[in-house]
Write a protein that holds these residues in place. Structure first.
Motif, PDB file in Angstrom:
ATOM      1  N   ARG A   1       7.535 -93.005  31.421  1.00 15.90           N
ATOM      2  CA  ARG A   1       7.183 -92.126  32.549  1.00 15.90           C
ATOM      3  C   ARG A   1       7.758 -92.656  33.864  1.00 15.90           C
ATOM      4  O   ARG A   1       8.310 -91.909  34.659  1.00 15.90           O
ATOM      5  CB  ARG A   1       5.674 -92.065  32.628  1.00 15.90           C
ATOM      6  N   SER A   2       7.631 -93.969  34.099  1.00 16.48           N
ATOM      7  CA  SER A   2       8.150 -94.524  35.345  1.00 16.48           C
ATOM      8  C   SER A   2       9.680 -94.466  35.369  1.00 16.48           C
ATOM      9  O   SER A   2      10.281 -94.218  36.419  1.00 16.48           O
ATOM     10  CB  SER A   2       7.654 -95.952  35.575  1.00 16.48           C
ATOM     11  N   GLU A   3      10.324 -94.679  34.226  1.00 16.96           N
ATOM     12  CA  GLU A   3      11.782 -94.557  34.167  1.00 16.96           C
ATOM     13  C   GLU A   3      12.225 -93.116  34.400  1.00 16.96           C
ATOM     14  O   GLU A   3      13.260 -92.882  35.034  1.00 16.96           O
ATOM     15  CB  GLU A   3      12.309 -95.050  32.819  1.00 16.96           C
ATOM     16  N   GLN A   4      11.436 -92.148  33.920  1.00 18.09           N
ATOM     17  CA  GLN A   4      11.757 -90.739  34.176  1.00 18.09           C
ATOM     18  C   GLN A   4      11.724 -90.447  35.676  1.00 18.09           C
ATOM     19  O   GLN A   4      12.616 -89.777  36.203  1.00 18.09           O
ATOM     20  CB  GLN A   4      10.775 -89.817  33.454  1.00 18.09           C
ATOM     21  N   ARG A   5      10.718 -90.966  36.353  1.00 16.62           N
ATOM     22  CA  ARG A   5      10.633 -90.750  37.806  1.00 16.62           C
ATOM     23  C   ARG A   5      11.807 -91.402  38.523  1.00 16.62           C
ATOM     24  O   ARG A   5      12.398 -90.822  39.436  1.00 16.62           O
ATOM     25  CB  ARG A   5       9.299 -91.269  38.342  1.00 16.62           C
ATOM     26  N   GLN A   6      12.172 -92.610  38.093  1.00 16.55           N
ATOM     27  CA  GLN A   6      13.292 -93.300  38.722  1.00 16.55           C
ATOM     28  C   GLN A   6      14.598 -92.555  38.441  1.00 16.55           C
ATOM     29  O   GLN A   6      15.432 -92.392  39.341  1.00 16.55           O
ATOM     30  CB  GLN A   6      13.378 -94.735  38.225  1.00 16.55           C
ATOM     31  N   ALA A   7      14.786 -92.084  37.227  1.00 18.46           N
ATOM     32  CA  ALA A   7      15.994 -91.322  36.882  1.00 18.46           C
ATOM     33  C   ALA A   7      16.058 -90.028  37.689  1.00 18.46           C
ATOM     34  O   ALA A   7      17.139 -89.625  38.142  1.00 18.46           O
ATOM     35  CB  ALA A   7      16.018 -91.025  35.388  1.00 18.46           C
ATOM     36  N   ALA A   8      14.924 -89.380  37.885  1.00 13.11           N
ATOM     37  CA  ALA A   8      14.894 -88.134  38.660  1.00 13.11           C
ATOM     38  C   ALA A   8      15.346 -88.369  40.089  1.00 13.11           C
ATOM     39  O   ALA A   8      16.037 -87.524  40.680  1.00 13.11           O
ATOM     40  CB  ALA A   8      13.483 -87.536  38.634  1.00 13.11           C
TER      41      ALA A   8
END
Length: 101
Positions: A55-62
């Motif tokens: 989830r945190s990597e998804q936010r960073q990728a976004a």
């Protein structure tokens, strides 16, 4: 009585799955100004993100959709957490190319 209601809720949850959450990568893709960013492509990319990134990597990728130059900064970073993210992000990119290309 409460236990029956909970059991019914749990059964529905297990059959139908978790409620759909707004995927930060899919939202960022849909909000980008890239010509190739169609809804179906963004949906596919978001699906791959859910499967490959935390989830945190998804936010960073976004966030990289808004500031693509930051990707180069992360790629060149010697920070261990940045390197770990970059490894995950690279694997996500490859999986997205294979699945959504």
């Amino acid at each position: 009585m409460k236990s029956k209601k909970f059991s019914a809720f749990l059964a529905v949850f297990l059959v139908m799955g978790a409620p759909l959450e707004a995927n930060p990568v899919e939202r960022a893709c849909n909000g980008s100004d890239r010509a190739a960013a169609t809804r179906s492509l963004c949906s596919c990319i978001g699906s791959v993100a859910r499967q490959t990134l935390s989830r945190s990597e998804q936010r960073q990728a976004a966030r990289l959709f808004d500031d693509p130059d930051q990707a180069e900064v992360l790629r060149m970073s010697d920070n261990r957490s940045d390197e770990a993210f970059w490894d995950s992000y690279s694997a996500f990119g490859e999986a997205a190319r294979r699945s959504c290309g």
